[in-house]
Design an enzyme around this catalytic site. Sequence first.
Site, mmCIF file in Angstrom:
data_model
loop_
_atom_site.group_PDB
_atom_site.id
_atom_site.type_symbol
_atom_site.label_atom_id
_atom_site.label_comp_id
_atom_site.label_asym_id
_atom_site.label_seq_id
_atom_site.Cartn_x
_atom_site.Cartn_y
_atom_site.Cartn_z
ATOM 1 C CG HIS A 409 35.249 39.191 -13.785
ATOM 2 N ND1 HIS A 409 36.497 39.667 -13.670
ATOM 3 C CD2 HIS A 409 35.679 38.164 -12.161
ATOM 4 C CE1 HIS A 409 37.422 39.658 -12.907
ATOM 5 N NE2 HIS A 409 36.780 38.554 -11.751
ATOM 6 C CG HIS A 411 36.585 33.775 -9.673
ATOM 7 N ND1 HIS A 411 38.142 33.239 -10.358
ATOM 8 C CD2 HIS A 411 36.154 34.930 -10.628
ATOM 9 C CE1 HIS A 411 38.314 34.799 -10.254
ATOM 10 N NE2 HIS A 411 37.716 35.215 -10.361
ATOM 11 C CG HIS A 607 41.398 39.552 -10.944
ATOM 12 N ND1 HIS A 607 41.292 38.639 -11.940
ATOM 13 C CD2 HIS A 607 40.038 39.337 -10.230
ATOM 14 C CE1 HIS A 607 39.714 37.872 -11.535
ATOM 15 N NE2 HIS A 607 39.382 38.201 -10.559
ATOM 16 C CD GLU A 610 38.562 42.236 -6.450
ATOM 17 O OE1 GLU A 610 39.508 41.831 -6.878
ATOM 18 O OE2 GLU A 610 37.431 41.810 -5.987
ATOM 19 C CG HIS A 631 37.259 43.156 -10.214
ATOM 20 N ND1 HIS A 631 35.791 42.831 -9.625
ATOM 21 C CD2 HIS A 631 37.323 42.074 -10.021
ATOM 22 C CE1 HIS A 631 35.599 41.467 -9.000
ATOM 23 N NE2 HIS A 631 36.727 41.417 -8.818
ATOM 24 C CG ASP A 689 33.940 38.074 -8.505
ATOM 25 O OD1 ASP A 689 34.701 37.433 -9.585
ATOM 26 O OD2 ASP A 689 34.464 39.216 -8.031
HETATM 27 O O1 LIG Z 1 37.402 39.030 -7.034
HETATM 28 C C1 LIG Z 1 38.437 38.082 -6.938
HETATM 29 N N1 LIG Z 1 39.697 38.753 -6.756
HETATM 30 C C2 LIG Z 1 40.831 38.780 -7.167
HETATM 31 N N2 LIG Z 1 40.865 37.045 -6.898
HETATM 32 C C3 LIG Z 1 39.602 36.110 -7.001
HETATM 33 C C4 LIG Z 1 38.573 36.958 -7.214
HETATM 34 N N3 LIG Z 1 37.219 35.982 -6.834
HETATM 35 C C5 LIG Z 1 37.861 35.248 -6.857
HETATM 36 N N4 LIG Z 1 39.364 34.828 -7.534
HETATM 37 C C6 LIG Z 1 39.924 33.849 -7.333
HETATM 38 C C7 LIG Z 1 40.238 32.432 -6.119
HETATM 39 C C8 LIG Z 1 39.501 31.985 -7.068
HETATM 40 O O2 LIG Z 1 40.276 30.847 -6.430
HETATM 41 C C9 LIG Z 1 40.989 31.978 -7.947
HETATM 42 C C10 LIG Z 1 40.568 31.239 -10.033
HETATM 43 O O3 LIG Z 1 38.994 31.153 -10.177
HETATM 44 O O4 LIG Z 1 40.474 33.296 -8.179
#
Ligand SMILES: O=c1[nH]cnc2c1ncn2[C@H]1C[C@H](O)[C@@H](CO)O1
Length: 753
Positions: A409, A411, A607, A610, A631, A689
Site C-alpha cells: 500500500h 501511492h 480504502h 481508515e 487501512h 502510504d
Molecule cells: O491514505 C489515503 N487515504 C485515502 N486516499 C489517499 C490516501 N493516500 C493517498 N490517497 C489518495 C490521493 C491520491 O492522489 C490518490 C491516488 O493515489 O489516492
Amino acid sequence: MRPPPALGDLRAPHFILHTSPTGLPPLSTPTISQRTSHGTTGAVLPGPRTTRALCYQGPALPGPPTTRAPHYQDPVLPGPHTTRTLHYQGPALPEPHTTRAPHYQDPALPGPRTTRAPHYQGPALPGPRTTRAPHYQGPALPEPHTTRALHYQGPPLPGPRTTRAPHYQGPVLPGPHTTRAPYYQSPVLPGPCTTRAPHYQGPNTTRAPYYQSPVLLGPCTTRAPYYQGPVLPEPCATRALHYQSPALPGPRTTRAPHYQDPALPGPHTTRAPYYQDPTLPEPHTTRALHYQGPTLPEPHTTRALHYQGPALPGPRTTRAPHYQDPALPGPHTTRAPYYQDPALPGPRTTRAPYYQGPVLPGPRTTRAPTLPGPHTTSAERFSPPDYFPAMAEVLSEAVGFEQPKVELHVHLDGAIRVQTILDVAKRRGVPLPADTVEGMTQIIIVQEPATLTEFLGKFAEYMHVIAGDREAIKRIAYEFVEDKAKEGVVYVEVRYSPHFLANTQVEPIPWDQEEGDVSPDDVVRLVNEGLKEGEKAFNVQARSILCCMRHMPNWSMTVVELCKKYRREGVVAIDLAGDESLNTDAQSGHRLAYEEAVLSGIHRTVHAGEVGPPSVVKEAVEVLKAERIGHGYRTLEDPALYKQLLDQKMHFEVCPISSKFTGACDPDFTKHPVIRFREDKANYSLNTDDPLIFNSTLNLDYLTAQQHMGFTQEEFQRLNICAAESCFLPEEEKKALLTKLYEAYGMQKSTGF
Ligand SMILES: O=c1[nH]cnc2c1ncn2[C@H]1C[C@H](O)[C@@H](CO)O1
C-alpha cells in the site's frame, strides 16, 4: 395451442407399423394395419381427398369427405371445404377459405382475413386488421397500427405512440415520443423532458441514471449522475456535487472543489479549496490555502501559511514558513525552518532537533541530534509523537527490519522525490512557492496530525507539476522503484489514479491544468514503462494498482477498463481511494466498476475503515467484493465484523505513520490498532502510504512498530509472509516470491498465519 404430437405419439396402440428387416422404417409407404381395441383390422378409407386420420375421433365433419390425415401440412389444398386437421383446437374459424393446418407457417397466404398460424413469426403483416402476436397479453391496444409482436426488437417504429419497448413496464408516459426502450442510453436525446431512465424514480430530472454525456441541452436539466444534494434553486444553480470547472456562468456559482456548505452568504464567496470555516466575515474573505491559524485582526492581514515572499511592510508580519506559534515576542521573529518547540531558551538559537541544514553561526545553534556537546539532543530523547515529521532522515541509520520486505500500500503520487518536483517545475516553467528541497519539503509535508481531508489537500501543492507531463510521469515511476530498492523492498504494489496524472479525457481536468494531450490511458502506459525499467535496473518486482477516487464515481468504469487493458503489463488490481468521509452512493459508478472487476477477474482492494466507520469496511467486503482492505483500522469498532474478517483471513494494509498524520488513529502509537491485529495473528502488512507527504520511509514505519509497539523480528517476518500471500501476483509468481522470503528468513515453508 397444443404442440404437434411427437412421432412416438403417432404410433397409437391401435396401429402396427410394419418396418423393414433392418429395424428402420422402410422407404416405401408402410402398410398400415388397423386394429381396433377389439383386435379387428379396419380397411383403408375410400374416395378422393378422404383420408381420415387413422385415429380420428372428433365430431362429424360437415360436407363431403374432407378430413386429412393428422399432421397433414400440405398448403396446396384445393378448393373450399377443406381440411380440419385431427387435433385442431384453435378458435372457430370463420368460413370460408380460412382453415389452415395448425402449424402452417407459409407467409404467402393470399387474400384478406388470412388467419395466420398461431406461431407465426414472419415479417410484419401488411394492412389493417392484422394478427395479434399469439402470446400478446398487454393492455388492449387501440386501433389502428398498434399490434406488434410481443418480442418485437426491430428499429423504432414510425408514427406516434407506436413503439413500446418489448419489455417496457413503466408507467404510462405522457406525450408523443416518450417511450424509450429500457436500457436506452443514447446521449442525443432531443428536447426537454424526454427520456426517463428505466429505473428512474425521482422527480423531473430527465436523465438516465448512468447518463454521462457532458452535452446536456437546455436549462434545468443537468443533474450530475448520482446527485443527491438538496434541491437547488433554479436556474443556473444545479451543479454536480463534484463539479470543479471554474468557468461556471452567472453569479454565486463558483464553489471550491469539495465545498459542501451551501450557506455561504453573499456573492463572490469563492473559498479557497478545502476551506471549511464558514464564519469568515464578508467580503474579501478568502484565506490562504491551508491557513489554520487564529483569527487575524484587521483586514488584509491574512498571510498564507507558506508565505515566503519578500519582507512584508509593517511590524510583525513576516513569519517564517510554517510558523505556527503566534506568541513569539518582538519583531523579526523568524525561526529556523523546523522550529517547533517554543520552550528552548535564548534568542534565535532554536533549531529543530533534527536540523541538518548548513551550519548556523552563533553559539548553541544547530545541533544534529547525535552530536556531542552542550544542548544536543539525542534521538531517543524525543518521543516520536512530537517529532515524527523530522525524524525520517535522522533515524534512517537505525534499521527496523533489515530483511527483504513486501509493500502493498503505497501511492505513487504520494511517493515522489521533492527534487523531481523541483526539476520538472523548472523545466516546465511552473512556479512553486519554494525552490529548494528543504523549502518545498516543508510545504508539502504534514507537520501535525491533521484530518484526511486536510492531508488530501497536500497533493494540490505539487500534482500540477507532474500531471500531464510524459517525461515526469515515467520518471516518478522509475525513481519510485529505485527508492524501494534502497528500502529493501523485493516486491511492491504501487497505486495511483490515472485520472489525477492526466490532462485530457478526464472531466474535470484536475489541478487546474490547461487541457493537454496526456490521457489516463497514456498515464498507465507511461507508469508501466517507468516501473518496468526500474525493475530491470534495481532488481525489484513492481506491479501497479489503479485507483478510483471516492468523489469521482464517473471515472471508475474507465479505471476498471484500464485494469483490464493493461493486466498483462503490470496492472494487477483496482482500488478505491480518496475521502472516505464523502457519502458516495451505493449505486455509484464504483459499484459498477467493481462488479466489472469481479466479472473480469481483476483483483480488488478498497480504502475503508481508515477514517470511515466499520460500515464502509462492510460495504467494501460485501458490495465491492474487496479482497484486501486499505487501512481498515476502524473495523475493530465492530467486533462481529472484525471476527468475520479474521476468520476469512482478510488482509489489512496497515500504514502506521500515515494513520497518525491523517488523524485516522490516536497519535499515541502504543494504542495503535495494529497491535491488536498482531495479537490476533491477523493477516496484515506494514506500508508507507504516502512517504513524500509524511516525510517518512518504510524503515521508519518498521522502526515505529518496533520502538513504540513492541514488534519483534519474527513478527516482521510473519507479516511480510502475510503480505506475499495476499499480494495480487498470479499464483506461480506468488509462490516464487514466498520462496524468496522463506529463504531470506531461513524459514521452513509454511503460511504466515
Ligand atoms: O491514505 C489515503 N487515504 C485515502 N486516499 C489517499 C490516501 N493516500 C493517498 N490517497 C489518495 C490521493 C491520491 O492522489 C490518490 C491516488 O493515489 O489516492
